[in-house]
Write a protein that holds these residues in place. Sequence first.
Motif, PDB file in Angstrom:
ATOM      1  N   ILE A 276      10.124  10.188 -35.719  1.00  0.00           N
ATOM      2  CA  ILE A 276       9.597   9.538 -33.816  1.00  0.00           C
ATOM      3  C   ILE A 276       9.717   7.808 -33.535  1.00  0.00           C
ATOM      4  N   ARG A 481      13.195   8.808 -29.704  1.00  0.00           N
ATOM      5  CA  ARG A 481      14.239   8.913 -30.431  1.00  0.00           C
ATOM      6  C   ARG A 481      14.028   9.496 -31.739  1.00  0.00           C
ATOM      7  N   ILE A 482      14.292  10.725 -32.224  1.00  0.00           N
ATOM      8  CA  ILE A 482      14.086  11.464 -33.853  1.00  0.00           C
ATOM      9  C   ILE A 482      15.016  10.580 -34.778  1.00  0.00           C
ATOM     10  N   ARG A 484      17.256   9.234 -37.397  1.00  0.00           N
ATOM     11  CA  ARG A 484      18.243   9.369 -38.226  1.00  0.00           C
ATOM     12  C   ARG A 484      18.895   8.598 -38.717  1.00  0.00           C
ATOM     13  N   SER A 490      17.962  13.573 -40.329  1.00  0.00           N
ATOM     14  CA  SER A 490      16.225  12.967 -40.383  1.00  0.00           C
ATOM     15  C   SER A 490      16.546  11.612 -41.250  1.00  0.00           C
ATOM     16  N   PRO A 498      19.148  14.763 -36.108  1.00  0.00           N
ATOM     17  CA  PRO A 498      18.410  15.602 -35.085  1.00  0.00           C
ATOM     18  C   PRO A 498      19.358  14.869 -33.563  1.00  0.00           C
ATOM     19  N   CYS A 499      20.029  15.713 -32.957  1.00  0.00           N
ATOM     20  CA  CYS A 499      20.736  15.635 -31.896  1.00  0.00           C
ATOM     21  C   CYS A 499      21.167  15.340 -30.676  1.00  0.00           C
ATOM     22  N   ALA A 503      17.107  14.187 -28.560  1.00  0.00           N
ATOM     23  CA  ALA A 503      16.844  13.283 -29.686  1.00  0.00           C
ATOM     24  C   ALA A 503      17.118  11.868 -29.765  1.00  0.00           C
TER      25      ALA A 503
END
Length: 529
Positions: A276, A481-482, A484, A490, A498-499, A503
């Motif tokens: 993250i 922000r996760i 991807r 991810s 993550p959407c 995310a």
Amino acid sequence: MIRVNNIHLDLNYDDSTVKKTVAKELRIEQKSIKNCFIFRRSVDARKKNNIFFLASIDVEVNGNEERICRICKNASIVKKYRYDLKKYNGNTSPVIVGMGPAGLFAALILAQSGAKPIVIERGRDVDSRTKDVNDFWTSGRLNTSSNVQFGEGGAGTFSDGKLNTGTKDMRQRKVLEEFVRHGAPDEILYDAKPHIGTDKLKVTVKNIRKEIAALGGTVMFETKLTGINIYENKINSITVEKNGKNEIIEADNIILAIGHSARDTFEMLYNLKLPIESKPFSAGVRIEHLREEIDKSQYGRFAGSKRLGAANYKMNAHLDNGRGVYTFCMCPGGKVVNASSEKGMLCTNGMSEFARNEINSNAALLVGVSQKDFNSENPLSGMYFQRNIEQKAFIAGGENYSAPVQRVDDFLNNKKSTSFGNVIPSIGPYHTLSNINSFLPEYLCKSMKQGIITMGQKLKGFDDGDAILTAVETRSSSPIRILRNDTLQSVAVKGLYPCGEGAGYAGGIISAAVDGIKCAEKIIEKSNK
């Protein structure tokens, strides 16, 4: 089909006017037109004494389309949009966490593909949620699982239902068409700044949910994600809490559409060491004026036209301190609402119904902030910053989640408001006359003051001393922000997608819905390999 651009339409146009205007532009007889309809329509208000609609019109004709386009340089041949839906060939049901725009449209596409998705949502169905929200607004009793942020439809359900977006992705047309098919007004298909309104959006999201269920999908309300179980860097299952008990749901594909306010979930993901990062976002207040004054400033003598409706605005200013201040989520003829979701913390949002006929108009007045303002390397530092100023706003407001409010003139002069002028706060029933300077960071207040003065030079009356500021606005976008990869999974865990806005990959109803569709497509694509 021919598309004719830059067509000027009078505010009082009708179907016959459109047909006559298009025939003249194409240099053909009206009887040669089989059908015509507006593809895009915007308001041209640059000259206050001559406001009109600027439109693109799609036309089906009897005749040689290529020849007609050669004669009319303002026309081109276009194909009707058609979304290409693939069939899902997997053996397990994908799981979607969250039922905001991203999760809702991911589930709809998967259901339409035959995937029979499982959707979990920590909040309640939209009817029950509406009762909880109204109870909070009238009594001050906050339900931390069912509120403006959490529940069927996500945070967008209790907003203006704005559908304008900066994305050029063609999937946005699919989103608009599905909204209309499920109950939204037809004009969202062609208005340049479309909106549904909270009242109509509630019905629309419920109808989409019903289709998901009719196609074999499962929707589980009041079901909270509490754990993600990973084996050899792949999703194995998730743990959810329902009715106070834990339950395991096995899945190898999970779309994480948790929204920008699922802070306990952010902390759970951080503790799992999921990659993250902190991202810039904005914070500030809501500013509201009398709707008729904004209408006059924008439309002049045309103010009050039913065809034009309540006037919109969108402004920004670059300040000498290097920061930017801007208006966001403008709600013409709307209300400021209490959007709190955590105990002892207060935040606001704007909301309009489809008619946009409330006495005030409001917008978020926001200043950009980033990790350097938080003096921390923790990727959740932005979230803690949000919590900190929401807690201060709660304390300043007092009991029952009363919102701090202040006249613009008093804010500019750093003194507590003691009365209202011609603008009465729309947030209700609880608000407290305050001095917002006393609890918001100085750099935010200084930036907003400069912004108000600068924007007042662009829009007459924006800096009206009687305009009302309501604190605080902190949820314009996610603070994280996760991470991807190109497959939208991810970077660390296969099968985890993550959407959407939570995310860090969207900003608004349309872009979040489009991101949900893209994640659904990746799962469908993977099932066919």
